[in-house]
Design an enzyme around this catalytic site. Structure first.
Site, short mmCIF file in Angstrom:
data_model
loop_
_atom_site.label_atom_id
_atom_site.label_comp_id
_atom_site.label_asym_id
_atom_site.label_seq_id
_atom_site.Cartn_x
_atom_site.Cartn_y
_atom_site.Cartn_z
N CYS A 121 97.03 81.93 16.42
CA CYS A 121 96.45 83.08 15.66
C CYS A 121 97.58 83.79 15.08
O CYS A 121 98.72 84.26 15.47
CB CYS A 121 95.65 84.06 16.51
SG CYS A 121 95.26 85.42 15.50
N HIS A 162 88.49 79.44 23.54
CA HIS A 162 87.78 79.25 24.80
C HIS A 162 86.27 79.06 24.31
O HIS A 162 85.52 80.00 24.46
CB HIS A 162 87.89 80.63 25.45
CG HIS A 162 89.28 80.71 26.38
ND1 HIS A 162 89.86 81.70 26.78
CD2 HIS A 162 90.07 79.47 26.96
CE1 HIS A 162 91.06 81.52 27.41
NE2 HIS A 162 90.87 80.08 27.49
N HIS A 183 95.63 85.41 31.32
CA HIS A 183 95.32 84.70 29.98
C HIS A 183 96.29 84.05 29.37
O HIS A 183 97.47 84.51 29.04
CB HIS A 183 94.80 85.77 29.08
CG HIS A 183 93.81 85.49 27.97
ND1 HIS A 183 94.36 85.17 26.91
CD2 HIS A 183 92.81 85.55 27.85
CE1 HIS A 183 93.29 84.81 25.89
NE2 HIS A 183 92.27 85.24 26.56
N GLU A 196 97.05 83.52 26.34
CA GLU A 196 97.85 84.55 25.08
C GLU A 196 99.01 85.29 25.89
O GLU A 196 99.89 85.39 25.19
CB GLU A 196 96.42 85.55 24.36
CG GLU A 196 97.45 86.12 23.38
CD GLU A 196 96.48 87.21 22.82
OE1 GLU A 196 97.01 88.36 22.55
OE2 GLU A 196 95.15 86.92 22.67
N SER A 200 85.72 83.03 27.55
CA SER A 200 86.17 83.85 26.50
C SER A 200 86.59 85.22 26.79
O SER A 200 85.53 86.21 27.14
CB SER A 200 85.22 83.69 25.30
OG SER A 200 85.69 84.55 24.22
N SER A 201 87.59 85.69 26.77
CA SER A 201 87.96 87.12 27.23
C SER A 201 87.33 87.96 26.29
O SER A 201 86.74 89.12 26.70
CB SER A 201 89.53 87.46 27.00
OG SER A 201 89.88 88.72 27.08
N ASN A 202 87.36 88.04 24.62
CA ASN A 202 86.79 88.93 24.07
C ASN A 202 85.31 88.91 24.11
O ASN A 202 84.54 89.87 23.93
CB ASN A 202 87.25 88.74 22.59
CG ASN A 202 86.49 87.54 21.71
OD1 ASN A 202 85.52 87.46 21.34
ND2 ASN A 202 87.46 86.39 22.07
N CYS A 255 86.62 84.59 14.32
CA CYS A 255 87.33 85.30 13.58
C CYS A 255 88.12 84.35 12.80
O CYS A 255 88.12 83.10 12.93
CB CYS A 255 88.27 86.10 14.64
SG CYS A 255 89.38 85.34 15.56
#
EC number: 1.17.7.4
Length: 663
Positions: free
Chosen positions: A97, A42, A125, A127, A222-224, A12
């Site tokens: 971000c 990540h 997490h 974030e 990676s979470s997403n 992204c």
């Protein structure tokens, strides 16, 4: 075998900005101590690439030294961590971000203003940890990942609360939590889940409908990427690919004719390219357009003086970041937006907006392409202004200076002069640097200047605002207002950012002719109801009376004509008596014609204040709010009774006397 690659697969813009920024800095500054605080993203593949360039990953602030150049990871850090890093390092570059940054701002602002905070996300997490670290110390903060935990948090919150969401949280779970909060509380809910994450999931789900097998490329940390995998495996057979070797362990169904490839936001184009190449070698067929799109960015170049178009991805007060389709973002500083203008860029631009700019430097020390919007405006601004003028469209301008007879404004490099008389309100020196909307009234093509007016636009907007506001008014509702003017015929009240008039007859249950200046004060708070709205005159009529109980009506409820009441004289006038009807707590009046007086007598000769009387109710006038009484009628009745008694006694005596005489 057909291989289809999702268009949104891979980095992204936030991750791309962080990775390419650090890579560019590391390549240009070999030998310097460059460190990333925490995992930049990540993705072990990317982290290994950075380490090859001498970039060190540190998890402990204590290991940061004075000579270090520190890059903040894309997930962000807490406020305390950032302050401590700044104290220790030589330079700090924040690659948080922009979407995460926005959450930090929301959390800080609201917690400082008395809001408790609920963060929807994974408490482990980075974030989420960074978000929690921006909550004011004196406010409560809860991290929740389901409705049951939301309920627990609600039970512990006594006042107001603000809700934010981890940018990569599961969109379906977030929707259900958001709907629950909005229907069960009046908390402020901010939809901070990354739209790129939602779009990526939607596109991948759509792709899965048209292929036989799905591959998700990325790091399992990676979470997403994990959420993408969980989503897709419910739709089609799906495999998680961390490295190209994982493809060899996949056993494909012999009936499979197509493979879909997608990737998380932290997956690099190189990783996707390796996977696609391996599949292509194995199955010898793929969608070339998908593959070309993945590597296009690596070959794009920019040159000084080139005009580029891009999408705004971040707006700060003094700079704007733009995605120009290049390996690095473009940056536009304030002085390259408007010359000599003290303007906040947040008032000028919005994230997602497309703009045009001129390249003035291929790369700054942070790897960004330096752009100038002002130079692009000079090239095309006048043509746009002319088009707006011909189409009668308003324009947004920045005030540059204020002259004796006009306000000098700037529209994309073109001077626009607005006469003071056409400004529509008092001109203030504080207007300089601010943005206003005006209409263009004339254009001088030879001199490339224009003239404008704000007056009619203000009038039009005021009319639109008035119509919009009055449409939302509720005739049955009570509004709180403030008295701003007291007139002979009524009072003026401001309410709901509107102005209304309360006629004297509607200020309360008062006697006619009451002095309003003695009853109300400027600034006094009053409750009002809508009485009527005249849209043509733009006048709102209000009533205070309709919000009050009619005490007078209550008190005279049990009075009736002919009733005898006890009274006390409160005032003696030449034409009658003002009395207080004691049992009913209301004034009454006895006219001189209803007072039994002797020849040449006046009320003050017979009565004084404080006298107790018995009177008879002869009239109740609810419209004039008056009770009329009579002493005369009562007196005549008493005289008649006495006369009858006396006549009766005399007659009886005479009768008895006559009997005795006869005996």
């Amino acid at each position: 075998m057909i291989i289809k690659v999702a268009q949104s697969a891979g980095f992204c813009f936030g991750v791309q900005r962080a990775v390419e920024g650090v890579l560019a800095w590391a390549k240009a500054n070999k030998g310097k101590s460059i460190k990333v605080y925490g995992m930049l993203i990540h993705n072990s593949y990317v982290i290994d690439k950075l380490k090859e360039l001498g970039v060190e990953v540190v998890e402990d602030i204590e290991k940061i030294c004075k000579e270090d150049i520190i890059f903040i990871r894309s997930h962000g850090v807490s406020k305390e961590e950032y302050v401590e890093i700044e104290k220790r390092a030589d330079k700090v570059y924040d690659f948080t971000c922009p979407y995460v940054k926005k959450i930090h701002e929301i959390v800080m602002e609201h917690s400082e203003n008395g809001y408790d905070i609920i963060v929807v996300g994974d408490m482990n997490h980075p974030e989420v940890k960074g978000i929690v670290g921006h909550v004011s110390n004196n406010r409560k903060c809860f991290v929740v990942d389901g409705i049951e935990k939301v309920k627990e948090a609600i039970n512990q919150i006594e006042g107001k609360a603000a809700i934010v969401c981890q940018t990569t949280f599961d969109s379906k779970k977030w929707t259900s939590i958001k709907d629950f909060l909005e229907s069960h509380t009046n908390y402020k809910v901010f939809d901070t889940i990354c739209k790129a994450t939602i779009n990526r999931q939607k596109e991948a789900a759509e792709l899965a409908q048209h292929v036989d097998i799905m591959l998700v490329v990325g790091d399992k940390k990676s979470s997403n990427t994990n959420k993408l995998y969980q989503l897709l495996k419910e739709i089609k057979p799906t495999f998680f690919i961390e490295k190209v070797e994982d493809l060899d362990s996949i056993k494909l169904d012999s009936s499979a004719k197509s493979i879909g490839v997608t990737a998380g936001a932290s997956t690099s184009p190189e990783q996707i390219e390796e996977v696609v190449k391996h599949l292509e070698e194995k199955f010898n067929e793929m969608n070339l357009k998908d593959f070309e799109r993945l590597i296009d960015r690596s070959f794009l170049t920019v040159q000084r003086g080139e005009v580029v178009k891009g999408r705004i991805i971040k707006v700060e007060e003094d700079y704007v970041l733009v995605d120009i389709g290049y390996k690095a973002e473009g940056i536009i500083y304030k002085d390259e937006v408007i010359k000599n203008g003290n303007v906040n860029l947040k008032d000028l631009f919005k994230i997602g907006e497309t703009i045009e700019a001129v390249v003035i430097k291929e790369s700054d020390e942070e790897g960004n392409v330096v752009l100038s919007k002002y130079r692009a405006d000079v090239l095309h601004g006048f043509e746009e202004l002319l088009s707006r003028y011909e189409n009668k469209e308003p324009v947004r301008v920045v005030v540059k200076s204020i002259k004796e007879k006009s306000v000098v404004c700037d529209f994309r490099g073109t001077n626009v002069y607005v006469p003071i008389s056409q400004w529509g309100e008092d001109v203030q020196t504080s207007d300089i640097g601010k943005i206003f909307e005006i209409e263009i009234t004339d254009v001088n093509k030879e001199k490339k200047i224009a003239f404008g007016s704000r007056k009619s636009l203000l009038k039009q907007k005021e009319e639109e605002r008035f119509i919009k506001q009055i449409e939302s008014l509720d005739f049955s509702r009570e509004y709180e207002g403030i008295v701003v003017e007291i007139k002979q015929k009524g009072i003026v009240v401001n309410f709901e950012n509107l102005c209304g008039f309360v006629p004297a007859s509607e200020v309360g249950y008062l006697k006619k002719g009451a002095d309003l200046k003695k009853l109300f004060e400027i600034g006094e708070k009053v409750k009002v109801k809508i009485l009527d709205i005249d849209k043509n005159k733009k006048q709102i009529y209000l009533s205070i009376k309709k919000t009050q109980d009619d005490e007078w009506a209550k008190r005279i409820k049990n009075l009736y004509l002919g009733m005898l009441v006890d009274c006390e004289v409160t005032k003696v006038l030449s034409f009658g008596l003002v009395v207080w009807i004691t049992e009913h707590d209301v004034d009454g009046f006895v006219h001189i014609s209803n007072i039994p007086l002797g020849y040449n007598q006046r009320p003050h000769n017979v009565y004084k204040v404080g006298d107790s009387l018995k009177a008879k109710v002869i009239e109740i006038d609810e419209e004039k709010r008056r009770v009329a009484l009579s002493l005369k009628d009562l007196h005549e009745e008493e005289n008649i009774d006495t006369e009858h008694n006396e006549d009766f006694v005399i007659t009886l005596a005479d009768f008895v006397k006559n009997i005795k005489l006869e005996q």
